[in-house]
Scaffold this motif. Structure first.
Motif, short mmCIF file in Angstrom:
data_model
loop_
_atom_site.label_atom_id
_atom_site.label_comp_id
_atom_site.label_asym_id
_atom_site.label_seq_id
_atom_site.Cartn_x
_atom_site.Cartn_y
_atom_site.Cartn_z
N VAL A 68 77.47 9.00 -178.60
CA VAL A 68 78.88 9.15 -178.26
C VAL A 68 79.62 9.26 -179.59
CG1 VAL A 68 80.90 8.16 -177.15
CG2 VAL A 68 78.63 7.79 -176.15
N TYR A 94 77.89 13.02 -176.20
CA TYR A 94 79.25 13.08 -175.70
C TYR A 94 80.18 13.10 -176.91
CZ TYR A 94 77.09 11.62 -171.32
OH TYR A 94 76.29 11.55 -170.22
N TYR A 141 78.26 17.36 -173.96
CA TYR A 141 79.56 17.20 -173.32
C TYR A 141 80.64 17.14 -174.40
CZ TYR A 141 76.55 15.60 -169.50
OH TYR A 141 75.57 15.52 -168.54
N ILE A 185 81.18 8.67 -168.94
CA ILE A 185 79.98 8.66 -169.77
C ILE A 185 78.91 7.76 -169.16
CG2 ILE A 185 79.05 7.96 -172.02
CD1 ILE A 185 81.77 8.77 -173.22
N SER A 188 77.33 9.42 -166.09
CA SER A 188 76.54 10.59 -166.48
C SER A 188 75.29 10.20 -167.26
CB SER A 188 77.42 11.52 -167.32
OG SER A 188 76.69 12.62 -167.77
N ALA A 189 75.42 9.20 -168.14
CA ALA A 189 74.27 8.78 -168.94
C ALA A 189 73.14 8.23 -168.09
CB ALA A 189 74.71 7.73 -169.97
N SER A 194 78.75 13.94 -162.54
CA SER A 194 80.03 13.59 -163.17
C SER A 194 81.05 13.20 -162.11
CB SER A 194 80.58 14.79 -163.96
OG SER A 194 79.70 15.10 -165.04
#
Length: 196
Positions: A68, A94, A141, A185, A188-189, A194
């Protein structure tokens, strides 16, 4: 999931502490290293090598991670993935308010190689755009806010290779304090679709 939170310029890993706490409450293992020197004076390449060393020391050389990256941290993460072999162990990146296409604010007179590398069409950004083959297995992303006064224009955070999403969050730094972004996040992770 092991999440590595990469801060932006003029910050330390501490700026990601709120996000780290939220992710840990949702069951993720988080690491928010400080990438020194914090003003990027030695350039994105050096910062990415510091990031690589920190990740390897914390998680070894092979454990799967999710990155991230906030602001310049997203570009540092890209360099790690694309040029230092990080893509081989990374499930997702991300990027949050990262200047994938540069920012005109980077023309401000400050003696930092890293800042100059964030100018539109910089040599470093062109290199990253040319070396994208290794990213084919990484989920990408890019999140941005149209109210960003640091990434100028804010659309510079749009990354054609990534799944892009706009969040109506006031100002640049506020993006890493958005509950909605953290939840996006986190879901999605874990491999879920989403959020709408």
């Amino acid at each position: 999931m092991k999440l590595v939170l990469v801060h932006g310029i003029f910050n330390t890993g501490h700026v990601m502490a709120w996000m780290k706490k939220r992710f840990e409450q949702q069951g993720h293992e988080c690491f928010n290293p400080t990438i020194a020197p914090f003003d990027g004076r030695h350039g994105i390449e050096y910062a990415a090598s510091v990031l690589k060393s920190a990740i390897d020391q914390r998680f070894g050389n092979h454990a799967e991670i999710v990155l991230v990256g906030f602001s310049m941290g997203g570009i540092v993460a890209r360099y790690y993935l694309q040029m230092l072999g990080g893509a081989e162990r990374t499930r997702s990146l991300y990027s949050i308010s990262s200047p994938h296409n540069g920012s005109y604010l980077a023309y401000l007179p400050y003696p930092s190689k890293g800042i100059k590398q964030l100018r539109p069409n910089s040599a470093l950004l062109q290199v990253l755009d040319r070396h994208v083959d290794g990213l084919s297995k990484v989920q990408l992303y890019s999140f941005r806010t149209p109210m960003d006064l640091t990434i100028v224009p804010s659309r510079s955070s749009h990354w054609p290779l990534a799944s892009n999403k706009v969040f109506m969050v006031p100002l640049h730094l506020s993006m890493i304090f958005s509950r909605r972004i953290v939840d996006e996040i986190s879901v999605s992770a874990m491999g879920y679709p989403s959020l709408p």
